[in-house]
Design a protein around this motif. Structure first.
Motif, mmCIF file in Angstrom:
data_model
loop_
_atom_site.group_PDB
_atom_site.id
_atom_site.type_symbol
_atom_site.label_atom_id
_atom_site.label_comp_id
_atom_site.label_asym_id
_atom_site.label_seq_id
_atom_site.Cartn_x
_atom_site.Cartn_y
_atom_site.Cartn_z
ATOM 1 N N THR A 1 6.111 3.163 0.188
ATOM 2 C CA THR A 1 5.506 1.853 -0.003
ATOM 3 C C THR A 1 5.594 1.042 1.284
ATOM 4 O O THR A 1 6.685 0.876 1.846
ATOM 5 N N ILE A 2 4.448 0.568 1.753
ATOM 6 C CA ILE A 2 4.393 -0.315 2.917
ATOM 7 C C ILE A 2 4.050 -1.707 2.402
ATOM 8 O O ILE A 2 2.985 -1.919 1.813
ATOM 9 N N LEU B 1 -5.276 -2.544 7.834
ATOM 10 C CA LEU B 1 -4.087 -1.714 7.948
ATOM 11 C C LEU B 1 -4.549 -0.273 7.855
ATOM 12 O O LEU B 1 -5.252 0.094 6.906
ATOM 13 N N MET B 2 -4.160 0.557 8.828
ATOM 14 C CA MET B 2 -4.575 1.949 8.834
ATOM 15 C C MET B 2 -3.410 2.831 9.262
ATOM 16 O O MET B 2 -2.423 2.367 9.828
ATOM 17 N N VAL C 1 -7.809 4.449 6.177
ATOM 18 C CA VAL C 1 -7.824 3.023 5.849
ATOM 19 C C VAL C 1 -6.881 2.771 4.675
ATOM 20 O O VAL C 1 -7.038 3.352 3.606
ATOM 21 N N LEU C 2 -5.906 1.904 4.898
ATOM 22 C CA LEU C 2 -4.944 1.560 3.851
ATOM 23 C C LEU C 2 -5.315 0.268 3.133
ATOM 24 O O LEU C 2 -5.155 0.157 1.931
ATOM 25 N N VAL D 1 0.866 -1.177 0.000
ATOM 26 C CA VAL D 1 0.000 0.000 0.000
ATOM 27 C C VAL D 1 0.903 1.228 0.000
ATOM 28 O O VAL D 1 2.074 1.165 0.389
ATOM 29 N N GLN D 2 0.357 2.340 -0.447
ATOM 30 C CA GLN D 2 1.103 3.589 -0.490
ATOM 31 C C GLN D 2 0.679 4.487 0.667
ATOM 32 O O GLN D 2 -0.507 4.645 0.941
ATOM 33 N N LEU D 3 1.661 5.075 1.326
ATOM 34 C CA LEU D 3 1.400 6.000 2.423
ATOM 35 C C LEU D 3 2.304 7.215 2.255
ATOM 36 O O LEU D 3 3.513 7.132 2.468
#
Length: 243
Positions: A35-36, A99-100, A72-73, A29-31
Motif C-alpha cells: 500500500t502506497i 503517481l506511476m 499508472v497508479l 494505491v496498491q503496488l
C-alpha cells in the motif's frame, strides 16, 4: 539495474482530460501487494473510471501513452476543470499530477535493494540526464526553455498529433527525490500546445515511484509552480510511507 532511459523519459500521459468530485484527504494505491499512501491536495480530484465513461476513456489513453514503461497508479486533476472536460467543452486549461511506477522491461516494477542509499540512486539516474542544476535557478531554466522552444519551431507544421518531449535537466535534488524538467509539445485540438512538466523519482521503502506534475507552459514560472506542486506531493508520500 536499468530504471530509466529515453523511452522512460519520453513516455507521457494524455494531455487533456479531467477528474471526478473531491475524495477524502488520505488516499492509497496498491503496488505489488504493498500500500502506497498519499493525501489528495486541496483543489484536486481523482479520476472515476468505474462511474464516468469519460474518465474511463481518459485513463485508458493515459495508460496507453506510457507504452509499457510506466504503470499508472493514480491521476490527480485540478477540480475546477471538471465540468468543462465532462461537457466536452474546448479548454486549454489543465493542471494535473500522476503517481506511476517504472516498468523498464515493460512488465515488472522496479524493486530497490534493501538499504540502498538514496544519493547513490540519484547519482545513477543523473548520469542519464544530460544537464543538471543543483538548485532551482530561474535564469538557467529560462535559457534551457528558450533553446527547447526554438527546436520545437522546427517541427513539421503539417504533421498531426506529433508529440515531442525534451529533457530540461535536473531542477532539484533533496533527501526525498530527484526532480527533472520536461518540455512537451503536442498537436491537439488543431493547435500546438507546449506543456511544462516536472518529473520526480521517489524511493519509497523498496519501491521506486514517480510523481509528475503537468500544466500549460507560461514561461519559467510554470516550472517553479509545478516543482512546488510535485514537491508537496512527494513530501506527503514519503512521510505517510516511512517505517
Amino acid at each position: 539495474m536499468r530504471i530509466w532511459g529515453s523511452r522512460f523519459l519520453i513516455a507521457f500521459a494524455c494531455l487533456f482530460g479531467l477528474a471526478t468530485s473531491p475524495q477524502a484527504s488520505e488516499q492509497s494505491v496498491q503496488l505489488e501487494g504493498e500500500t502506497i499512501r498519499y493525501s489528495l491536495p486541496d483543489g484536486f480530484c481523482l479520476l472515476d473510471p468505474n462511474n464516468q465513461p469519460y474518465d474511463k476513456m481518459l485513463l485508458k489513453n493515459m495508460e496507453d501513452a506510457q507504452n509499457g514503461v510506466n504503470r499508472v497508479l493514480q491521476v490527480l486533476y485540478l477540480c475546477e476543470h471538471l465540468e468543462k472536460a465532462r461537457s466536452f467543452l474546448k479548454s486549454h486549461d489543465f493542471v494535473y499530477s500522476m503517481l506511476m511506477a517504472p516498468t523498464p522491461n515493460g512488465a515488472d516494477v522496479v524493486k530497490l535493494p534493501l538499504g540502498m542509499d538514496k544519493s547513490e540512486l540519484f547519482q545513477t539516474i543523473k548520469r542519464n540526464v544530460d544537464q543538471s542544476l543543483s538548485e532551482v535557478d530561474e535564469s538557467a531554466i529560462s535559457d534551457r526553455l528558450n533553446a527547447a522552444l526554438s527546436k520545437n519551431m522546427e517541427t513539421d507544421g503539417n504533421a498531426v498529433d506529433i508529440q515531442k518531449i525534451q529533457n530540461l535537466g535536473v531542477l532539484k535534488e533533496n533527501e526525498n527525490a530527484l526532480y527533472i524538467g520536461l518540455l512537451v509539445s503536442a498537436h491537439a485540438q488543431g493547435r500546438l500546445h507546449n506543456i511544462a512538466s516536472v518529473f520526480a523519482y521517489v524511493p519509497v521503502n523498496q519501491n521506486l515511484i514517480t510523481v509528475s506534475s503537468y500544466g500549460p507552459l507560461e514561461g519559467k514560472e510554470s516550472y517553479v509552480k509545478l516543482l512546488s506542486q510535485a514537491n508537496a506531493l512527494v513530501v506527503d508520500v514519503v512521510e505517510l510511507n516511512s517505517f
